[in-house]
Scaffold this motif. Structure first.
Motif, PDB file in Angstrom:
ATOM      1  N   ILE A  13      10.005  29.089  22.439  1.00 41.99           N
ATOM      2  CA  ILE A  13      10.687  28.153  21.554  1.00 41.99           C
ATOM      3  C   ILE A  13      11.149  26.907  22.292  1.00 41.99           C
ATOM      4  O   ILE A  13      11.107  25.793  21.756  1.00 41.99           O
ATOM      5  CB  ILE A  13      11.885  28.844  20.866  1.00 41.99           C
ATOM      6  N   ASN A  14      11.583  27.061  23.531  1.00 42.34           N
ATOM      7  CA  ASN A  14      12.098  25.931  24.307  1.00 42.34           C
ATOM      8  C   ASN A  14      11.348  25.817  25.637  1.00 42.34           C
ATOM      9  O   ASN A  14      11.912  26.090  26.701  1.00 42.34           O
ATOM     10  CB  ASN A  14      13.606  26.081  24.547  1.00 42.34           C
ATOM     11  N   PRO A  15      10.072  25.422  25.602  1.00 44.09           N
ATOM     12  CA  PRO A  15       9.301  25.337  26.847  1.00 44.09           C
ATOM     13  C   PRO A  15       9.824  24.247  27.767  1.00 44.09           C
ATOM     14  O   PRO A  15      10.288  23.201  27.314  1.00 44.09           O
ATOM     15  CB  PRO A  15       7.886  25.009  26.360  1.00 44.09           C
ATOM     16  N   VAL A  16       9.759  24.517  29.061  1.00 46.78           N
ATOM     17  CA  VAL A  16      10.136  23.544  30.077  1.00 46.78           C
ATOM     18  C   VAL A  16       8.895  23.186  30.877  1.00 46.78           C
ATOM     19  O   VAL A  16       7.797  23.685  30.612  1.00 46.78           O
ATOM     20  CB  VAL A  16      11.243  24.092  31.000  1.00 46.78           C
ATOM     21  N   GLU A  17       9.051  22.315  31.862  1.00 45.72           N
ATOM     22  CA  GLU A  17       7.901  21.777  32.586  1.00 45.72           C
ATOM     23  C   GLU A  17       7.016  22.871  33.169  1.00 45.72           C
ATOM     24  O   GLU A  17       5.786  22.802  33.084  1.00 45.72           O
ATOM     25  CB  GLU A  17       8.372  20.834  33.690  1.00 45.72           C
ATOM     26  N   LYS A  18       7.615  23.891  33.754  1.00 42.73           N
ATOM     27  CA  LYS A  18       6.811  24.945  34.381  1.00 42.73           C
ATOM     28  C   LYS A  18       5.981  25.721  33.354  1.00 42.73           C
ATOM     29  O   LYS A  18       4.889  26.219  33.666  1.00 42.73           O
ATOM     30  CB  LYS A  18       7.701  25.896  35.176  1.00 42.73           C
ATOM     31  N   ASP A  19       6.485  25.796  32.098  1.00 42.62           N
ATOM     32  CA  ASP A  19       5.732  26.474  31.047  1.00 42.62           C
ATOM     33  C   ASP A  19       4.465  25.692  30.700  1.00 42.62           C
ATOM     34  O   ASP A  19       3.397  26.275  30.493  1.00 42.62           O
ATOM     35  CB  ASP A  19       6.599  26.643  29.800  1.00 42.62           C
ATOM     36  N   TYR A  20       4.597  24.361  30.631  1.00 44.45           N
ATOM     37  CA  TYR A  20       3.422  23.528  30.354  1.00 44.45           C
ATOM     38  C   TYR A  20       2.437  23.577  31.518  1.00 44.45           C
ATOM     39  O   TYR A  20       1.215  23.597  31.314  1.00 44.45           O
ATOM     40  CB  TYR A  20       3.848  22.084  30.080  1.00 44.45           C
ATOM     41  N   LEU A  21       2.961  23.597  32.738  1.00 46.71           N
ATOM     42  CA  LEU A  21       2.081  23.695  33.903  1.00 46.71           C
ATOM     43  C   LEU A  21       1.303  25.001  33.884  1.00 46.71           C
ATOM     44  O   LEU A  21       0.103  25.031  34.173  1.00 46.71           O
ATOM     45  CB  LEU A  21       2.905  23.588  35.193  1.00 46.71           C
ATOM     46  N   GLN A  22       1.992  26.085  33.534  1.00 43.75           N
ATOM     47  CA  GLN A  22       1.331  27.390  33.452  1.00 43.75           C
ATOM     48  C   GLN A  22       0.291  27.394  32.331  1.00 43.75           C
ATOM     49  O   GLN A  22      -0.822  27.923  32.499  1.00 43.75           O
ATOM     50  CB  GLN A  22       2.372  28.481  33.210  1.00 43.75           C
ATOM     51  N   PHE A  23       0.641  26.793  31.195  1.00 36.71           N
ATOM     52  CA  PHE A  23      -0.285  26.728  30.064  1.00 36.71           C
ATOM     53  C   PHE A  23      -1.572  26.014  30.465  1.00 36.71           C
ATOM     54  O   PHE A  23      -2.681  26.530  30.257  1.00 36.71           O
ATOM     55  CB  PHE A  23       0.396  25.993  28.901  1.00 36.71           C
ATOM     56  N   PHE A  24      -1.439  24.828  31.064  1.00 34.39           N
ATOM     57  CA  PHE A  24      -2.630  24.048  31.396  1.00 34.39           C
ATOM     58  C   PHE A  24      -3.372  24.620  32.603  1.00 34.39           C
ATOM     59  O   PHE A  24      -4.571  24.390  32.749  1.00 34.39           O
ATOM     60  CB  PHE A  24      -2.265  22.582  31.609  1.00 34.39           C
ATOM     61  N   ASN A  25      -2.699  25.369  33.444  1.00 36.76           N
ATOM     62  CA  ASN A  25      -3.392  26.058  34.533  1.00 36.76           C
ATOM     63  C   ASN A  25      -4.341  27.112  33.968  1.00 36.76           C
ATOM     64  O   ASN A  25      -5.490  27.250  34.422  1.00 36.76           O
ATOM     65  CB  ASN A  25      -2.378  26.704  35.478  1.00 36.76           C
ATOM     66  N   LYS A  26      -3.879  27.844  32.948  1.00 37.16           N
ATOM     67  CA  LYS A  26      -4.747  28.828  32.297  1.00 37.16           C
ATOM     68  C   LYS A  26      -5.904  28.141  31.565  1.00 37.16           C
ATOM     69  O   LYS A  26      -7.047  28.605  31.599  1.00 37.16           O
ATOM     70  CB  LYS A  26      -3.938  29.673  31.314  1.00 37.16           C
ATOM     71  N   VAL A  27      -5.589  27.031  30.906  1.00 35.83           N
ATOM     72  CA  VAL A  27      -6.617  26.274  30.190  1.00 35.83           C
ATOM     73  C   VAL A  27      -7.691  25.775  31.160  1.00 35.83           C
ATOM     74  O   VAL A  27      -8.888  25.867  30.894  1.00 35.83           O
ATOM     75  CB  VAL A  27      -5.976  25.088  29.432  1.00 35.83           C
TER      76      VAL A  27
END
Length: 313
Positions: free
Chosen positions: A125-139
């Motif tokens: 619900i409240n993603p922070v920078e590291k969450d986006y980094l992890q998301f795009f690393n998987k992508v």
């Protein structure tokens, strides 16, 4: 014109006078100057819309170059000496300056697709920078084309080219081997496919586009920019990317004040170029025709479901 005003039920006296984007005004109302804490002699330029200004600020006013923006939504725009017409896709044509039109089209679904993925798909619900980094690393570590998983990204209905508020998003081609990473990458690819569709429509009417100058929040992800390059097959260039509209406003003012002769004179040397990866581009070329066909195949079903939901609600 008068006919348009009559259709709207208003007359010209209720509207501001039409002025060019370089219109200057110096006679500011003293009370407003005092409230803004600026000198009464301050010169104002009427300026343009954020989309037109983004073309200036990203140096996308030359032939063969388009400005592509992904913020909450997205758009593709070119500068052209004449209006560019496609009545099916309803391309827009804004006057930037005498002899220069900003032509293109918007999509409803851009960065909001990523926000939806985080909140409703990944339950963050409240993603922070590291969450986006992890998301795009998987992508980044998931193969282009997602093994046939295609996302039609009409989460919020769609503007160009379908202009259909009853359209909906679709994950198509789901098989047992697809993982969360495939769904995440397919969502990003779907946004890029939608923008590729707009690029093709513009090219059909105005000629080839060799380079996309990008701006908007998505430029913080090198992975997303690379996927855009791979999907479109275009060279991507990042110049003054995040604040292109604000930078363009300053440039328009400088030109109106005769402080610069042309916008290109301010172009910085430190632009970032991203080229498509041929292997990935080849994969997307196979799946993209399926993406383009999906809406037409599913439109009636989308509208039926929308009507059922409306009756239930």
């Amino acid at each position: 014109n008068q006919q348009s005003l009559q259709l709207c039920g208003i007359n010209g006296e209720k509207l501001s006078a039409i002025a060019p984007t370089n219109f200057m005004r110096t006679n500011i109302i003293p009370e407003i100057a005092n409230e803004l804490k600026i000198a009464e002699e301050t010169t104002f330029c009427i300026g343009a819309s954020d989309g037109c200004l983004a073309n200036i600020g990203s140096f996308s006013v030359e032939p063969g170059t388009a400005a592509l923006t992904i913020g909450t939504s997205g758009a593709v725009r070119i500068a052209h000496n004449l209006p560019v017409f496609n009545f099916g896709a309803m391309l827009f044509n804004y006057v930037l300056e005498a002899g220069t039109f900003i032509c293109g089209a918007p999509v409803n679904n851009g960065g909001n697709v990523l926000e939806w993925m985080m909140k409703n798909f990944l339950e963050n619900i409240n993603p922070v920078e590291k969450d986006y980094l992890q998301f795009f690393n998987k992508v980044a570590n998931t193969e282009a084309g997602c093994k046939g998983l295609i996302f039609l990204p009409y989460l919020y209905g769609e503007r160009a080219p379908v202009w259909d508020e009853k359209s909906s998003a679709v994950f198509f081609g789901i098989k047992s081997f697809h993982t969360q990473s495939h769904f995440s990458r397919a969502a990003i690819e779907g946004v890029c496919y939608a923008l590729k569709n707009i690029i093709e429509i513009i090219e059909d009417s105005a000629g080839p586009i060799q380079q996309l100058n990008v701006s908007g929040g998505f430029i913080h992800s090198g992975t997303w920019i690379q996927i855009l390059a791979d999907v479109t097959g275009k060279k991507i260039c990042s110049i003054q990317a995040e604040d292109a509209s604000s930078y363009g406003a300053a440039m328009l003012y400088m030109k109106a004040m005769n402080l610069i002769e042309n916008y290109q004179s301010l172009k910085p040397a430190d632009e970032i170029i991203i080229e498509p990866i041929e292997e990935n581009f080849a994969a997307h070329k196979k799946y993209y025709p399926v993406f383009k066909k999906l809406y037409g195949d599913l439109k009636d079903s989308m509208h039926t479901v929308n009507e059922i939901k409306s009756r239930i609600d």
